[in-house]
Motif scaffolding. Structure first.
Motif, PDB file in Angstrom:
ATOM      1  N   ARG A  94     -50.747  -9.839 -51.206  1.00 29.46           N
ATOM      2  CA  ARG A  94     -52.131  -9.400 -51.768  1.00 29.46           C
ATOM      3  C   ARG A  94     -52.940 -10.790 -51.708  1.00 29.46           C
ATOM      4  O   ARG A  94     -53.742  -9.902 -51.397  1.00 29.46           O
ATOM      5  CB  ARG A  94     -51.077  -7.995 -52.923  1.00 29.46           C
ATOM      6  CG  ARG A  94     -50.727  -7.688 -52.584  1.00 29.46           C
ATOM      7  CD  ARG A  94     -51.485  -5.855 -54.054  1.00 29.46           C
ATOM      8  NE  ARG A  94     -52.140  -6.193 -54.255  1.00 29.46           N
ATOM      9  CZ  ARG A  94     -52.784  -5.410 -55.818  1.00 29.46           C
ATOM     10  NH1 ARG A  94     -51.743  -5.522 -56.413  1.00 29.46           N
ATOM     11  NH2 ARG A  94     -54.019  -5.372 -56.008  1.00 29.46           N
ATOM     12  N   ARG A 117     -57.874  -6.558 -53.367  1.00 31.13           N
ATOM     13  CA  ARG A 117     -57.306  -5.200 -52.327  1.00 31.13           C
ATOM     14  C   ARG A 117     -55.590  -5.084 -52.360  1.00 31.13           C
ATOM     15  O   ARG A 117     -55.051  -5.603 -51.552  1.00 31.13           O
ATOM     16  CB  ARG A 117     -58.513  -5.843 -51.211  1.00 31.13           C
ATOM     17  CG  ARG A 117     -59.707  -5.562 -51.384  1.00 31.13           C
ATOM     18  CD  ARG A 117     -60.214  -6.376 -50.143  1.00 31.13           C
ATOM     19  NE  ARG A 117     -61.873  -6.777 -49.748  1.00 31.13           N
ATOM     20  CZ  ARG A 117     -61.588  -7.798 -50.144  1.00 31.13           C
ATOM     21  NH1 ARG A 117     -61.195  -9.204 -51.423  1.00 31.13           N
ATOM     22  NH2 ARG A 117     -63.022  -8.620 -50.675  1.00 31.13           N
ATOM     23  N   ASP A 156     -55.897 -11.066 -49.383  1.00 34.12           N
ATOM     24  CA  ASP A 156     -57.740 -10.598 -50.602  1.00 34.12           C
ATOM     25  C   ASP A 156     -58.328 -11.585 -50.088  1.00 34.12           C
ATOM     26  O   ASP A 156     -59.246 -11.030 -48.923  1.00 34.12           O
ATOM     27  CB  ASP A 156     -57.582 -10.081 -52.020  1.00 34.12           C
ATOM     28  CG  ASP A 156     -58.502 -10.144 -52.908  1.00 34.12           C
ATOM     29  OD1 ASP A 156     -58.833  -8.908 -52.454  1.00 34.12           O
ATOM     30  OD2 ASP A 156     -59.124 -10.770 -52.874  1.00 34.12           O
TER      31      ASP A 156
END
Length: 200
Positions: free
Chosen positions: A46, A22, A50
């Motif tokens: 990230r 994501r 996620d």
């Protein structure tokens, strides 16, 4: 043609990843661009964000009665190591200077203390009055690479059992199943992270 640091940061923020990742919240991605964050830091944030999103979705489904701030969990996971912009040596080695530095950096950029706290407290779940949000951020920061921390998980289990009214062992089994599934993708997450350089 050699990729510039800006190109590498953009890739870390936007690459699909494996497993698919994501995107970070837009406000966090913009902050990392403005700080010229190391690409590896962006990739790491990230990955943890996620995993936190998976934990949040699980908690929402299993604990509909839970009163909490899901957006704070996602923001906390997305920024927990932002202080490594100022302490880049801690991207590849030990150190905790990034923790208070990250909180202070977020405060300087106008983020509320309740959001900035995750940068300072994500590794201190036993030293603080950690709530569900704090514990979820800390668990995400461990399990993305399949690291299991019994004391941390026990704290989360106690909180969840207090919300659900179920026995702690029931909550442990449910959490363990989830974390085992998340941990199964650790090698691919690690490969994504190390594909990006620590520095420019």
């Amino acid at each position: 043609m050699t990729a510039t640091p800006s190109d590498l940061l953009s890739r870390a923020l936007n690459a699909c990843g494996e497993p698919p990742l994501r995107p970070l919240p837009a406000v966090v991605a913009e902050l990392l661009r403005s700080l010229e964050a190391p690409p590896r830091l962006a990739a790491h944030l990230r990955l943890v964000h996620d995993v936190a999103a998976e934990l949040v979705a699980w908690a929402e489904a299993r604990y509909p009665e839970l009163v909490w701030d899901r957006d704070a969990v996602l923001f906390g996971a997305a920024t927990h190591d932002v202080g490594k912009v100022l302490h880049p040596g801690e991207l590849s080695g030990p150190g905790s200077d990034h923790e208070t530095a990250g909180r202070d950096l977020l405060l300087e950029h106008g983020f509320a203390p309740g959001l900035a706290r995750f940068a300072a407290d994500h590794a201190r779940w036993g030293d603080t009055d950690a709530g569900i949000e704090d514990l979820l951020v800390s668990v995400a920061d461990k399990v993305w690479k399949d690291k299991r921390v019994p004391d941390l998980e026990d704290g989360l289990v106690r909180e969840l059992a207090g919300v659900s009214g179920r026995e702690p062992w029931e909550e442990y089994l449910a959490l363990d199943d989830l974390l085992t599934r998340i941990g199964a993708d650790a090698a691919r997450r690690l490969a994504f992270q190390v594909a990006f350089p620590v520095g420019a």
